[in-house]
Structures are given as C-alpha cells and as structure tokens.
Scaffold this active site. Structure first.
Site, mmCIF file in Angstrom:
data_model
loop_
_atom_site.group_PDB
_atom_site.id
_atom_site.type_symbol
_atom_site.label_atom_id
_atom_site.label_comp_id
_atom_site.label_asym_id
_atom_site.label_seq_id
_atom_site.Cartn_x
_atom_site.Cartn_y
_atom_site.Cartn_z
ATOM 1 N N SER A 177 -30.406 4.954 -34.676
ATOM 2 C CA SER A 177 -30.224 5.451 -36.047
ATOM 3 C C SER A 177 -29.770 4.349 -37.019
ATOM 4 C CB SER A 177 -29.266 6.644 -36.062
ATOM 5 O OG SER A 177 -28.047 6.335 -35.431
ATOM 6 N N HIS A 202 -34.836 11.334 -35.383
ATOM 7 C CA HIS A 202 -35.243 10.145 -36.135
ATOM 8 C C HIS A 202 -36.415 10.418 -37.085
ATOM 9 C CE1 HIS A 202 -33.085 7.511 -32.912
ATOM 10 N NE2 HIS A 202 -32.249 8.054 -33.769
ATOM 11 N N HIS A 222 -21.598 8.315 -35.365
ATOM 12 C CA HIS A 222 -21.756 8.002 -33.940
ATOM 13 C C HIS A 222 -23.035 7.160 -33.819
ATOM 14 C CE1 HIS A 222 -19.173 11.538 -33.992
ATOM 15 N NE2 HIS A 222 -18.823 11.279 -32.744
ATOM 16 N N GLY A 241 -15.654 7.953 -35.460
ATOM 17 C CA GLY A 241 -16.453 8.350 -36.618
ATOM 18 C C GLY A 241 -15.882 9.550 -37.366
ATOM 19 N N GLU A 280 -18.838 3.245 -34.256
ATOM 20 C CA GLU A 280 -19.091 3.402 -32.821
ATOM 21 C C GLU A 280 -17.770 3.171 -32.103
ATOM 22 O OE1 GLU A 280 -21.598 4.418 -30.661
ATOM 23 O OE2 GLU A 280 -20.023 3.974 -29.202
ATOM 24 N N ASP A 324 -23.827 12.455 -34.828
ATOM 25 C CA ASP A 324 -24.669 12.506 -33.626
ATOM 26 C C ASP A 324 -23.840 12.152 -32.389
ATOM 27 O OD1 ASP A 324 -26.859 12.494 -31.905
ATOM 28 O OD2 ASP A 324 -27.463 10.458 -32.469
HETATM 29 N N1 SAM Z 1 -26.922 7.987 -33.412
HETATM 30 C C1 SAM Z 1 -27.476 7.139 -32.381
HETATM 31 C C2 SAM Z 1 -28.969 7.065 -32.553
HETATM 32 O O1 SAM Z 1 -29.573 8.027 -33.063
HETATM 33 O O2 SAM Z 1 -29.557 6.032 -32.213
HETATM 34 C C3 SAM Z 1 -27.127 7.651 -30.982
HETATM 35 C C4 SAM Z 1 -25.682 7.967 -30.790
HETATM 36 S S1 SAM Z 1 -25.264 8.526 -29.195
HETATM 37 C C5 SAM Z 1 -25.964 10.102 -29.107
HETATM 38 C C6 SAM Z 1 -23.558 8.880 -29.417
HETATM 39 C C7 SAM Z 1 -22.690 7.636 -29.539
HETATM 40 O O3 SAM Z 1 -21.397 8.030 -30.019
HETATM 41 C C8 SAM Z 1 -22.415 6.896 -28.246
HETATM 42 O O4 SAM Z 1 -22.794 5.546 -28.394
HETATM 43 C C9 SAM Z 1 -20.902 7.014 -28.018
HETATM 44 O O5 SAM Z 1 -20.335 5.854 -27.443
HETATM 45 C C10 SAM Z 1 -20.407 7.196 -29.439
HETATM 46 N N2 SAM Z 1 -19.112 7.880 -29.624
HETATM 47 C C11 SAM Z 1 -18.529 8.820 -28.840
HETATM 48 N N3 SAM Z 1 -17.430 9.321 -29.450
HETATM 49 C C12 SAM Z 1 -17.335 8.698 -30.658
HETATM 50 C C13 SAM Z 1 -16.464 8.816 -31.769
HETATM 51 N N4 SAM Z 1 -15.437 9.692 -31.754
HETATM 52 N N5 SAM Z 1 -16.675 8.030 -32.847
HETATM 53 C C14 SAM Z 1 -17.706 7.146 -32.873
HETATM 54 N N6 SAM Z 1 -18.590 6.994 -31.855
HETATM 55 C C15 SAM Z 1 -18.403 7.766 -30.764
#
Ligand code: SAM
Length: 288
Positions: free
Chosen positions: A106, A18, A41, A150, A124, A170
């Site tokens: 994010s 971040h 993500h 994503g 998401e 991410d």
């Molecule tokens: N980017 C966020 C942040 O910095 O606040 C944190 C994201 S977290 C590490 C990863 C997220 O990706 C989770 O909420 C999970 O449910 C989601 N996720 C997992 N596979 C995914 C996909 N193929 N496409 C979109 N989201 C996905």
C-alpha cells in the site's frame, strides 16, 4: 507480532484492497487541493513474489499473478490502472520478465498516486518491516515513515491541516479484539475529522461472524466484498472486505464495474459484491 505480509503479498485480499486504493487516490487527487494520506498499518512497502515467504504460501498465484496474466478484453479502467501501477513498481527493478516479480504494498501504491505537495505518513510497528519501509523510502521527502502504532498516530494526526485526507487501516487481525480497535479508530477519526475518507480492511473467516463494527454516525459508506468460493485453498482465508467511509464521487460506480471483472478472472466460483449506504441512511450495525 508474528504476522509478516510477505507471506500474503499479492493475494486476493491485496487485489481487492489495492484496486480500491489506487482508485481512491486517483479520485481524491482530481481536485486541485492538497491531500493528506495516512497508512496506519503499512507493512514493508514492497514484496518479492519469488522470495521465500511468498513461495511458501503461493498466495499471489491465486491473486495478482492470475489477474496480471488474464486476457484484458473488457478490462475496466480501474483494474487497468491498478495493473499499470503494479507493473510500474516491478519495472523499478529492471526490464519486465515473463512473470511479475516485485509487488507494491500500500505505501508504494499511495506514493505513486501522490502529487507534489501532498503529504503521506506511513506507520509500521514491527521493527523489521518498519526498517524495510524506511529503506524503501530513504531520501524521499514526500513520505514520512514512522516506526509506531498506527492507531496512536491516527489519534495524533487527525484532523490534518489540509482538511482533505485518506486514512487506510489495514491491520493483521492477529489480536482477537482487532475489529473493535478498528471500529474505535474509525469512531475517533470521524469525531475529529468527519469529512475524511477512511478505508478499513477486514477478513471474513466465517459467514456468520461479525465483520466490521462501524461507527454509530450517519456516514456515506461503500463496502466491497470478495469471496473465493471454490477457488479457496482449504484452511486459508476465503473472503474479505473493505469498508470505505466518505468515498469520493464515482468510487462506487468504478468498483461496481471493476469487481465483477476481477472476480470473474480470479477463478471459478469467485464472487464480488458492492454495497452502498447513502449519507442519509444509518450505517449497518456490527454484525448486520
Ligand atoms: N497495508 C499493507 C499493504 O496493503 O501492503 C499491508 C499491511 S499488513 C496486512 C499489516 C501490517 O501491520 C503488518 O506489517 C504488521 O506488522 C503491522 N502492524 C501490526 N500492528 C500494528 C500497529 N498497531 N501499528 C502499525 N502497524 C502494525
């Protein structure tokens, strides 16, 4: 899909990602041209640091809570801007309390960095997190929340008509082939949108394991690494990195100034590294 970012919000990995994200947005919005941002993500958008999930792991204590309470002497501007963005999100919930309580994910940090006319798509896949994200941005026309994969959206939306863009990748790294999926997404993205800026986060679970498989193209690259060392809790993630492809001008410089300060204030034995490859140099291969 068992991963819930609420257990990890505000930890040292979020701090690294971040601080860089806030700076990338600032630099990319300095030019008077529209910007497209894709968060592949996105997570739930915002997190309660005294909620059940965050309290169960206590990870924010060795991350944002430690940094927010640190003596600000000599604090680099990029860190100050990150902390200001975090504090601004917390203030949406009421006057500041003794300790920070609400931490922006994010999508919230991206939203705060956008100008009128910029475009933001947040993806998401987890139904609960996607619903929370939709609620977080209900009525905000600058943000398009998609309950979707994503990686697929990345394929569908690049190149953006704006021709200027930031893509944050991410993933939770639950799947064993996640590094390969990220690498494929980067390769695909760069083929379609070679001038885009891409930031991809990765965990470092074992110093000898491959980190991020990078695209076989010649690209300008900055890699940020943060390692907890002695400050790491046993059995928990102790190091991570962020690869930034096509970083904006001055990003590397800002991170070289910011990360040592962050490391010094996260605890004893914490270290940070910034590596850069100029556009003319080959990108390190997988595991290099
Ligand atoms: N980017 C966020 C942040 O910095 O606040 C944190 C994201 S977290 C590490 C990863 C997220 O990706 C989770 O909420 C999970 O449910 C989601 N996720 C997992 N596979 C995914 C996909 N193929 N496409 C979109 N989201 C996905």
């Amino acid at each position: 899909m068992n991963y819930r970012h609420g257990f990890h919000a505000g930890n040292f990995a979020d701090v690294l990602k971040h601080v860089a994200l806030v700076e990338l947005l600032r630099l990319l919005t300095a030019k008077d041209k529209g910007l497209f941002v894709l968060d592949t993500h996105a997570g739930a958008g915002g997190y309660d640091l005294v909620g059940e999930q965050a309290r169960r792991t206590g990870e924010a204590e060795a991350g944002i809570l430690r940094l927010a309470a640190a003596d600000r002497t000599g604090m680099p501007p990029a860190v100050a801007r990150y902390l200001a963005a975090v504090a601004a999100y917390d203030r949406k919930f009421g006057p500041p309390q003794d300790a920070l309580r609400h931490y922006p994910g994010s999508p919230r940090l991206i939203r705060a960095g956008l100008r009128p006319g910029d475009r933001f798509v947040a993806c998401e896949l987890h139904p609960g997190a996607a619903l929370a994200l939709k609620r977080e941005f209900a009525g905000d026309r600058a943000v398009e929340v998609r309950h979707a994969d994503g990686y697929r959206v990345l394929k569908a939306l690049l190149p953006p008509p704006e021709r200027r863009g930031l893509v944050l990748i991410d993933p939770p790294f639950e799947a064993v082939d996640e590094l390969d999926r990220v690498a494929r997404a980067l390769r695909h993205g760069l083929r379609r949108f070679a001038t885009g800026c891409y930031a991809a986060w990765y965990p470092v679970k074992d110093a000898t394991a491959p980190t991020l498989a990078t695209p076989p193209q010649r690209t300008s690259l900055v890699t940020l690494d943060l390692k907890l060392g002695e400050a790491a809790a046993p059995g928990k993630l102790a190091a991570c990195g962020l690869t930034v492809i096509n970083p904006p001008w001055k990003f590397e410089e800002a991170m070289r100034e910011a990360l040592p300060w962050v490391a010094a204030h996260l605890g004893r034995g914490v270290s940070a590294m910034v590596h850069a490859s100029p556009a003319s140099a080959p990108v390190p291969a997988r595991g290099a």
